[in-house]
Design a protein around this motif. Structure first.
Motif: not given
Length: 404
Positions: A159-173
């Motif tokens: 997070g110190l170097y990226a503008d955005r971090l994301s994690i895929n939830l993949e599936l809703p349940t």
């Protein structure tokens, strides 16, 4: 570019095309100084789009499509019979810098399959961003896909170097995740999202840099039996709990040699479009999750009308509304009026009583809005919103959408 590197690029750029969450909105404004490369504008980088609406102004690749996991819906799963490749950290850095110098891109979107371990993979992703920032003075946009099972301190460094971090939830349940991706854990994914959200909030309060463009996630639509209503309620929960910038909805696409437990066909892409419209209502139109869910029929949004119009048709008794007197919240619920148009109406009516022609100059959606509005010189009459054929008159013309 040598042929070996070019082959890797073809494989790993194609492998990344299923990840929709590559928007750069929210990135801070930066201008390159002496000895530095790249820049971003206040609203993010400039975008280019393919005919299917995918952003191509970022170098969008996987570090590798080798993966320890065997998620049924993923073309890069462990058991998939696809061509494999792996970049080194140095190769990704070189490609990013050289592509930028040639004006091909203005940023990097980097994800990866899981190799050796989540920590090892996260460390490699972070090294790419760190090298670009420190060794090459790269000031452009960087979006890293975070690995939910990775150690928090590795994510903290990313997070110190990226503008955005994301994690895929993949599936809703959790049930769907257990069925289609048994090696992944829903609570672990959401806990990682919670940790990133907390770090972003802390960094803003302390005025230090950590993923300044926030975090986002992606959910697959149509790989399981989850309804649109359940998807939107899940998204509303994520927005409220983790302060996400964006939830992306990606229509499931059948993959070669797919598992028998997967659908044989993709869902209509119009379904993906309706989910984005419903998501927009929650984020920008003051609709609650219950309001948006109320626009669905048996849990699914109609494919021929948008959720906002569906809600208005279900609540005809609340219309028509007077553009010269109604509060902003109610104006936002009028079909055909966007948030910007509503703000213009509220501002303009302070100085004069608005006529229908005035409203027409403030919005391009007057045709859809007319049955639901009252202006100084216009009233739809008793047959306005009560017309039995109103829905038919406002149905959008069918459009052919493509995925890739």
């Amino acid at each position: 570019m040598d042929e070996t590197l070019a082959k890797k690029l073809r494989i790993l750029a194609d492998a990344a095309k299923y990840d929709a969450s590559c928007s750069s909105s929210g990135a801070p404004k930066r201008v390159a100084g002496k000895g530095e490369l790249g820049s971003t504008t206040g609203a993010g980088i400039c975008h280019a789009y393919t005919p299917d609406g995918r952003c191509i102004s970022l170098l969008k690749i996987l570090l590798t499509n080798y993966c320890l996991f065997d998620c049924a819906y993923c073309v890069n799963r462990r058991s998939s019979n696809v061509a494999r490749a792996k970049f080194t950290v140095e190769e990704v850095v070189t490609l990013t810098v050289e592509f930028y110098k040639r004006n091909y891109i203005e940023g990097l979107f980097l994800s990866s399959g899981i190799i050796k371990s989540p920590d090892h993979t996260m460390e490699l992703l972070t090294r790419v961003a760190k090298s670009l920032r420190r060794d090459h003075g790269f000031r452009g946009y960087i979006h890293l896909k975070s690995i939910p099972e990775a150690s928090p301190w590795l994510v903290e460094e990313a997070g110190l170097y990226a503008d955005r971090l994301s994690i895929n939830l993949e599936l809703p349940t959790d049930a769907s995740l257990h069925r289609l991706a048994p090696e992944k854990n829903g609570p672990v994914i959401q806990n990682a999202m919670k940790q990133i959200g907390a770090r972003i909030t802390e960094a803003k309060a302390e005025k230090r840099r950590f993923s300044p463009a926030g975090q986002s996630t992606q959910v697959i639509v149509g790989a399981d039996t989850t309804t649109d209503e359940a998807l939107i309620r899940k998204s509303a929960l994520l927005y409220g709990s983790f302060n996400l910038k964006r939830v992306y909805y990606s229509a499931f696409s059948p993959i070669p040699d797919g598992s028998a437990i997967l659908p044989l066909k993709s869902p209509p892409l119009q379904r993906e479009h309706r989910l984005y419209q419903a998501d927009w209502l929650i984020r920008y139109y003051d609709f609650s999750a219950d309001d948006v869910a109320d626009a669905a029929e048996d849990g699914m949004f109609s494919l021929d009308i948008d959720p906002k119009l569906a809600w208005a048709l279900k609540h005809r008794g609340r219309f028509p509304v007077d553009v010269n007197a109604a509060d902003r919240e109610m104006l936002l619920r009028v079909p055909g009026l966007g948030a910007r148009a509503v703000d213009k109406i509220v501002k303009a009516r302070r100085h004069t009583r608005l006529r229908l022609d005035d409203v027409a100059r403030l919005t391009s959606g007057l045709k859809r809005a007319r049955p639901f509005l009252i202006a100084a010189d216009y009233h739809p009459g008793p047959g306005g919103t009560d017309r039995l054929d109103l829905r038919a008159k406002l149905v959008e013309p069918a459009r052919q959408l493509s995925l890739f």
